[in-house]
Design an enzyme around this catalytic site. Structure first.
Site, PDB file in Angstrom:
ATOM      1  N   GLY A 514       4.632  10.402  71.697  1.00  0.00           N
ATOM      2  CA  GLY A 514       4.542  11.849  72.214  1.00  0.00           C
ATOM      3  C   GLY A 514       4.223  11.936  73.496  1.00  0.00           C
ATOM      4  N   GLY A 517       0.986  16.742  79.331  1.00  0.00           N
ATOM      5  CA  GLY A 517       0.833  16.836  80.936  1.00  0.00           C
ATOM      6  C   GLY A 517       0.473  15.539  81.693  1.00  0.00           C
ATOM      7  N   PHE A 518      -0.333  14.612  81.048  1.00  0.00           N
ATOM      8  CA  PHE A 518      -0.674  13.205  81.636  1.00  0.00           C
ATOM      9  C   PHE A 518       0.427  12.418  81.865  1.00  0.00           C
ATOM     10  CE2 PHE A 518      -4.078  10.459  82.473  1.00  0.00           C
ATOM     11  CZ  PHE A 518      -3.674   9.165  82.252  1.00  0.00           C
ATOM     12  N   GLY A 519       1.236  12.294  80.830  1.00  0.00           N
ATOM     13  CA  GLY A 519       2.443  11.357  80.584  1.00  0.00           C
ATOM     14  C   GLY A 519       2.629  10.984  79.052  1.00  0.00           C
ATOM     15  N   VAL A 521       2.692   8.872  75.608  1.00  0.00           N
ATOM     16  CA  VAL A 521       1.749   8.324  74.533  1.00  0.00           C
ATOM     17  C   VAL A 521       2.370   7.363  73.512  1.00  0.00           C
ATOM     18  CG1 VAL A 521      -0.067   8.517  73.013  1.00  0.00           C
ATOM     19  CG2 VAL A 521       0.281  10.463  74.550  1.00  0.00           C
ATOM     20  N   ASP A 632      -8.966  22.956  78.486  1.00  0.00           N
ATOM     21  CA  ASP A 632      -7.550  23.207  78.120  1.00  0.00           C
ATOM     22  C   ASP A 632      -7.497  23.049  76.500  1.00  0.00           C
ATOM     23  OD1 ASP A 632      -4.897  23.364  78.359  1.00  0.00           O
ATOM     24  OD2 ASP A 632      -4.595  21.219  78.573  1.00  0.00           O
TER      25      ASP A 632
END
Length: 818
Positions: A514, A517-519, A521, A632
């Site tokens: 996956g 927004g963080f990066g 996975v 969020d």
């Protein structure tokens, strides 16, 4: 006994018939409306002593129910349906429009049987009447209950009358404020809001949408630091709880009529009635001058209307742009001429007297500390820029420290002479000097840690992140009060980069499960933890180190079956990674929005997921040791384990509310469009109620199998929320349910979920329930659930939605890993 009861009922009926008859004879002067009566256009209620009048009025081309002074020059002080103006043509917008009160105490405006506006009674009445009081309070009174089951004073518009309380009480779910008219002829909600703000020290603030326009200054024990020191306590009532200003009101007097109005221009004006000449006398206006305008001089500058040049830099500071200041543009503010010597220098303080304290955007408060101890604490922290006694009572008491720029400060020529702020300067800028030392925790001393970095400052204290020896992450929280100074630490395992690379097959694309927004996975495997999920901070990510730190701080402290579990982290050079428990199923959105997978999730499964999300959110808001706003919450941030248990994830944007804090604001609105509450998206204001809005969106999405954002425009032209509201009003709510659920649903549960979902997405935060009430209403068949009001709408882009008939499926056969 039965005969006595029947006699009592008969006498009550006779009494109501007598009052009703009297009401009809004296209609023009009647102050009471019974359940069997209505008020139409051209008819009014008038308070007992002819002070106030309620009826329909028509500014421009719309019709509103309002209240105005009866004898004095007509000034409308309250509007019921300002969010729902009545418009029409042909026979007129007022045709068939009536005001009534139901036999259960619900006040409403209807048009030919269709409800346009209704109140929100606090209980169900058995013998209610609607009554207009001489105070200007329109109330629903029940002879069998004490107090009022509804009152207009709880829902002020643009006028603050004596007896109305402005309230900021998140624990009680109450947020009462003034909102201006759109124009002088249009009572619809305008751009300006006047409210209590408890961010740092309490104050009253005027906002224009998200921009702060004026503030009274912080509470100083006797009044507000930006207003003249008059004996406020004798004319105003204040209610505090844990240093938070919960409510403020002025007492009701029969000798003088007064009002404070928030004008469409954003000005606050106070008026008193001069009965001798029958006119309103203007008493006060705020902002009073340019120095009352918010942040007029920029950072580290003092505003004064008594000096030739209005804005002056503090000693030790100079204009950021001298050219701008030469043309009297002071908005850029000032900057230090000499850097602070922290942590090894001898900084001190410059006393600046007779001031309105800077805005408390980032502060730390201790009510028991004295000034000298306060200065010493400030010097220990390199981020501390100023300090002061927050309270001027008893010669000055308490400690407030500012972090970051000092903004919106004005000087007073005479009054407020006890209000001094101490601005931190290097020794070279001062006649004297003071010492400064490096702060070190006992844990740091034992482990040989050399570096402590302050990364988060909240009302509850200072949070310090320290990387210590032995591969252990320590998070140390210093308590707010000196009497509670015992530090606590959290151990979080730090894994080596080589270990993570081996576990994820060198971050191979086959292991990628996956991306957010963080990066990206990745799925991995460790001998000790078994299967893991690794979130790797992307160099191009819009989220960065701050979000990384934020997630570590928050989720490492949280333990709940409906929250994803953090196992450790990895920090190596520019690499930042978070290691989580591995969950066998993907996020919720991969099921409920997929045309094939959604067939696999029966109603029982969906209801269990709904309850899991609600319980997880209840833990964040109420049951954990911290009050956490997720900010969020959305279907893609709800992960599912192998048994489809819901787990809330992704805390990078979450925020902690300090002890006693209920509402916070930010200039940086982050989150996901379609799940944002209106007050957060528009004003940057977030609270537990903004998470409740997102929960309501998720709930309606789960029931319908449709996304709120990107929802295909229906025949009524609304978004998912608007369509649900339309179906609710038309009593066609079953049309919202996902057709895939037709063979598995439980009727009472589905209807309750839609009902509660609409309550959660109501436009105004004060109308939404707390999560504790959501959990109760969802899980209790006997719960009495109030009717919802109009939801918050956002314009959506049209997109197609496949409404093909679903085939029933009783087992999950298509499971994807995450």
């Amino acid at each position: 006994m039965v005969a006595e009861k029947e006699s009592l009922v008969f006498n009550r009926i006779l009494f109501k018939l007598f009052l009703s008859s009297t009401f009809l004879k004296l209609y023009d002067a009647a102050d009471t409306l019974f359940p069997n009566e209505t008020i139409g256009v051209g008819q009014t209620l008038v308070s007992k002593n002819q002070v106030f009048e309620v009826g329909f009025f028509s500014p421009a081309s719309s019709l509103f129910l309002g209240m105005w002074y009866k004898k004095t020059p007509k000034v409308v002080v309250w509007v019921a349906n300002r969010n729902n103006p009545i418009t029409g043509s042909g026979s007129g917008s007022g045709s068939g429009v009536v005001l009534k009160v139901s036999e259960y105490g619900n006040i409403s405006i209807s048009r030919r049987g269709s409800v346009i506006w209704s109140g929100n009674p606090s209980g169900v009445g058995s013998d209610p009447v609607l009554k207009l009081l001489d105070t200007g309070n329109l109330v629903v009174v029940d002879s069998t209950k004490q107090g009022y089951i509804w009152q207009s004073f709880d829902y002020p518009t643009d006028n603050w009358l004596p007896g109305i309380r402005l309230v900021d009480d998140s624990d009680g779910g109450v947020d009462t404020y003034l909102r201006s008219w759109r124009t002088s002829e249009d009572p619809s909600p305008g751009e300006f809001v006047y409210r209590i703000e408890n961010q740092g020290l309490p104050q009253l603030v005027v906002y224009r949408q998200t921009k702060k326009m004026f503030r009274t200054g912080s509470w100083n024990g006797l009044g507000f630091s930006g207003l003249p020191l008059i004996p406020n306590a004798s004319i105003t009532s204040f209610s505090f709880r844990d240093e938070r200003l919960i409510s403020i009101s002025r007492p009701i007097t029969s000798s003088i009529f007064s009002r404070t109005t928030l004008e469409p221009s954003g000005l606050l004006k106070r008026y008193n009635m001069n009965a001798r000449i029958d006119t309103w006398t203007h008493v006060q206006t705020y902002p009073r001058d340019k120095c009352d305008a918010y942040d007029n001089c920029g950072a580290y500058a003092l505003c004064s209307t008594e000096k030739p040049q209005m804005c002056q830099c503090f000693k030790g500071f100079a204009p950021k742009s001298q050219n701008d200041w030469d043309i009297q543009d002071w908005s850029g503010g000032c900057t230090r001429t000499t850097p602070l010597n922290c942590p090894n220098g001898d900084d001190g303080f410059l006393e600046v007297k007779r001031v309105k304290y800077p805005d408390t955007l980032r502060t730390w408060l201790n009510t028991s500390m004295g000034l000298e101890e306060c200065k010493a604490e400030c010097l220990k922290n390199c981020s501390c820029t100023a300090c002061a006694n927050p309270y001027i009572t008893n010669g000055g008491s308490g400690c407030v420290m500012w972090f970051g720029d000092l903004i919106d400060i004005r000087e007073f020529p005479e009054a407020n002479d006890n209000q001094s702020i101490y601005v931190r300067l290097p020794a070279s800028e001062l006649a004297g000097s003071s010492t400064n030392g490096e702060e070190e925790t006992e844990e740091g001393k034992k482990s040989g840690a050399k570096k402590l970095v302050v990364i988060f400052v909240a009302a509850s204290g200072v949070v310090i992140l320290a990387l210590l020896g032995g591969g252990v992450f320590f998070i140390v929280r210093r308590r707010r009060e000196a009497s509670k100074s015992n530090d606590e630490d959290i151990e979080l395992k730090i894994l080596k980069l080589e270990t993570i690379m081996a576990a994820t097959n060198n971050f191979s694309s086959e292991n990628m499960i996956g991306e957010g927004g963080f990066g990206p996975v990745y799925k991995g495997s460790l001998s000790a933890e078994g299967e893991i999920a690794v979130k790797r901070l992307s160099r191009t990510s819009q989220q960065g180190v701050e979000e990384f730190k934020n997630e570590v701080i928050l989720i490492a402290k949280l333990q709940h079956r409906n929250l994803v579990r953090l196992l450790g982290c990895c920090i190596c050079g520019e690499e930042r990674m978070l290691i989580y428990e591995y969950l066998q199923n993907k996020s919720l959105d991969h099921f409920v929005f997929d045309q094939n997978r959604r067939k696999l999730v029966t109603w029982t499964m969906r209801f269990d997921i709904i309850m899991g999300i609600a319980r997880g959110l209840l833990y964040l808001h109420q049951d954990s040791r911290l009050k956490i706003i997720h900010r969020d919450l959305k279907t893609s941030n709800i992960l599912l384990d192998k048994e489809l248990n819901a787990k809330i994830s992704d805390f990078g944007l979450a925020r902690i509310l300090g002890e006693g804090q209920s509402i916070a604001r930010t200039r940086r609105v982050v989150g996901t469009y379609g799940y944002m509450a209106p007050e957060y998206a528009i004003y940057g204001k977030y609270s537990v109620k903004s998470d409740v809005f997102a929960l309501g969106v998720i709930l309606l999405e789960i029931v319908s199998g449709r996304k709120n954002r990107g929802y295909g425009q229906s025949e009524d032209g609304h978004s998912l929320l608007g369509h649900a509201w339309f179906l609710w009003r038309e009593n066609k709510i079953w049309e919202l349910m996902d057709k895939c659920l037709s063979n598995t649903f439980t009727e009472s549960q589905v209807k309750r979920c839609i009902h509660v979902g609409l309550l959660c997405v109501q436009k105004f935060a004060e109308d939404r329930p707390l999560v504790s009430s959501v959990v109760f209403m969802l899980g209790n068949d006997e719960a009495i659930i109030p009717d919802p009001k109009e939801p918050g709408f956002f314009p959506e882009e049209s997109s197609s939605f496949d409404t093909s008939v679903c085939q029933e499926s009783s087992t999950i056969t298509d499971v994807e890993a995450r």
